[in-house]
Structure formats: structure tokens, C-alpha cells
Design an enzyme around this catalytic site. Structure first.
Site, mmCIF file in Angstrom:
data_model
loop_
_atom_site.group_PDB
_atom_site.id
_atom_site.type_symbol
_atom_site.label_atom_id
_atom_site.label_comp_id
_atom_site.label_asym_id
_atom_site.label_seq_id
_atom_site.Cartn_x
_atom_site.Cartn_y
_atom_site.Cartn_z
ATOM 1 N N CYS A 80 0.834 -1.205 0.000
ATOM 2 C CA CYS A 80 0.000 0.000 0.000
ATOM 3 C C CYS A 80 0.870 1.256 0.000
ATOM 4 O O CYS A 80 1.521 1.541 -0.999
ATOM 5 C CB CYS A 80 -0.997 -0.072 1.142
ATOM 6 S SG CYS A 80 -2.443 0.936 0.825
ATOM 7 N N HIS A 174 -3.119 -5.131 1.725
ATOM 8 C CA HIS A 174 -2.410 -5.357 2.994
ATOM 9 C C HIS A 174 -2.334 -6.851 3.315
ATOM 10 O O HIS A 174 -3.184 -7.356 4.050
ATOM 11 C CB HIS A 174 -3.161 -4.658 4.131
ATOM 12 C CG HIS A 174 -3.037 -3.178 4.128
ATOM 13 N ND1 HIS A 174 -2.121 -2.498 4.893
ATOM 14 C CD2 HIS A 174 -3.709 -2.246 3.433
ATOM 15 C CE1 HIS A 174 -2.233 -1.206 4.680
ATOM 16 N NE2 HIS A 174 -3.192 -1.018 3.800
ATOM 17 N N GLU A 176 -0.527 -8.291 5.355
ATOM 18 C CA GLU A 176 -0.250 -8.509 6.784
ATOM 19 C C GLU A 176 -1.529 -8.520 7.621
ATOM 20 O O GLU A 176 -1.505 -8.895 8.785
ATOM 21 C CB GLU A 176 0.732 -7.441 7.299
ATOM 22 C CG GLU A 176 0.157 -6.071 7.614
ATOM 23 C CD GLU A 176 -0.147 -5.212 6.383
ATOM 24 O OE1 GLU A 176 -0.020 -5.716 5.242
ATOM 25 O OE2 GLU A 176 -0.527 -4.048 6.578
HETATM 26 N N1 GLN Z 1 -3.572 6.386 0.701
HETATM 27 C C1 GLN Z 1 -2.370 6.129 1.435
HETATM 28 C C2 GLN Z 1 -1.176 6.892 0.882
HETATM 29 O O1 GLN Z 1 -1.281 7.598 -0.044
HETATM 30 C C3 GLN Z 1 -2.046 4.651 1.456
HETATM 31 C C4 GLN Z 1 -3.070 3.903 2.267
HETATM 32 C C5 GLN Z 1 -2.542 2.676 2.951
HETATM 33 O O2 GLN Z 1 -1.322 2.444 3.052
HETATM 34 N N2 GLN Z 1 -3.440 1.897 3.490
HETATM 35 O O3 GLN Z 1 -0.116 6.765 1.391
#
Ligand code: GLN
Length: 195
Positions: A80, A174, A176
Site C-alpha cells: 500500500c 495489505h 499482513e
Molecule cells: N492512501 C495512502 C497513501 O497515499 C495509502 C493507504 C494505505 O497504506 N493503506 O499513502
């Protein structure tokens, strides 16, 4: 000696990654300083907020050391926000947001739309056995451009959500947050190959 896997611990979902690494029988080290980075064989960049992590990497004098290790071939897993940090190009980022360019992809932040900020999907991921991965997406980035050396490992609605280039693996979701260790296992196999 088991491999030592660092988890970038400036902000974000650190503890679950540490837990997943330890469940695989490896040593997990939270990385907040360049000294700690020196001790790890590979690095996980967790989810969280990529703009904040970018700032904290600078503030902790960690951006250049991480960048140098990545250039030197350190295996990395970015989930992410971690995917955003490892990308070559960030769309809808903040102007001062930095990324490592460790994988030749362009990612768009928060790409799955405001109404559906978070969702879950069972996806098949190449390189794993046939059972689908239950993927949790939280204000997730999408991959909008994939360079030549990049393998797309999984897609949702025709959009890549997991990619790999060499020893760098990134996911929009994610891994994890589920009990399924297969994505971490896939990554850790890389480390075995590298060390
Ligand atoms: N939207 C977040 C960002 O731009 C990422 C979201 C996340 O890691 N769950 O960093």
C-alpha cells in the site's frame, strides 16, 4: 543464521508485518535509523500514509541510505503506502513527496475512489498455489503504468494490484492483515535467493 528482515517503522502498520516475519521463523527488526538499516538483509515498507513516511524518511536521514541499499539490490516488499514509496512515479501525490524508484511502475494514490475507500477481494496471485489471497484494500493505490521488466502478479478489475521486478515486490493491498503468510513467504524466498 536466519535472515533478518527490517520493517520500516516510521509510521503505519508495522506490528502485523513484524508478526508475520516472526511466524515465518525469521528475525524482524524495526528500522528507524541508518544503523538499524545496516543490520537487515531485506526491508518491508508497510502501509500507512506515504506522504508522512516520505517526510519522516527525510527527517530521520533515512531516505538516502534506504535508496542506496535498494540500488544495491536489497530485496524489498512494499504494501500500500509502501508500494507508493517504492514506485518510480507517483500520481496524485503531494508535490514534495519522494519515492525510491525501485520498481518501474507509476501508481495513483487513493485510486479506487472516495466512495469505496476500502474493500476486500479474493484474488489469485501468480507465484502462489491456487488458493486465492484474501486481499484487504484501504485507500489503496492502483498501478497505472508498468515498465518492461515488471511482472504483474495480480489484478483487480483489470488493474494491477501486485507486481514484481527482480527482488522487489509490491501490493496495493495489505497481506499482513490476514493470517495468510504466503505473500510474505514469497518475498522471503527472494531473500533466501539473494543471500
Ligand atoms: N492512501 C495512502 C497513501 O497515499 C495509502 C493507504 C494505505 O497504506 N493503506 O499513502
Amino acid at each position: 543464521m536466519p535472515a533478518t528482515i527490517g520493517v520500516l517503522a516510521l509510521q503505519g502498520a508495522v506490528a502485523r508485518h513484524v508478526h508475520a516475519i516472526e511466524r515465518l521463523g525469521l528475525v524482524a527488526v524495526e528500522v528507524r535509523t541508518a544503523d538499524q538499516l545496516d543490520r537487515v538483509d531485506a526491508l518491508v515498507l508497510p502501509g500507512g500514509e506515504s506522504t508522512t513516511m516520505s517526510k519522516l524518511l527525510d527527517a530521520n536521514q533515512l531516505f538516502e541510505p534506504v535508496s542506496a541499499r535498494l540500488a544495491d539490490g536489497m530485496p524489498a516488499l512494499g504494501t500500500c503506502a509502501g508500494m507508493i514509496l517504492l514506485a518510480g512515479e507517483v500520481l496524485d501525490g503531494r508535490p514534495d513527496q519522494r519515492c525510491f524508484g525501485a520498481i518501474d511502475i507509476a501508481v495513483r494514490r487513493n485510486a479506487f475512489g472516495r466512495q469505496v475507500d476500502s474493500f476486500e477481494a479474493d484474488i489469485s496471485l501468480s507465484g502462489l498455489d491456487e488458493a486465492p489471497v484474501h486481499a484487504v484494500f484501504i485507500r489503496a493505490p492502483a498501478v497505472e503504468r508498468v515498465g518492461e521488466g515488471v511482472h504483474v502478479l495480480a489484478e483487480v478489475g483489470g488493474r494491477p494490484v501486485a507486481c514484481r521486478q527482480g527482488d522487489v515486490i509490491v501490493t496495493s493491498f495489505h497481506p499482513e492483515l490476514s493470517d495468510d503468510l504466503r505473500v510474505h513467504e514469497l518475498f522471503v524466498r527472494q531473500v533466501g535467493a539473494a543471500s
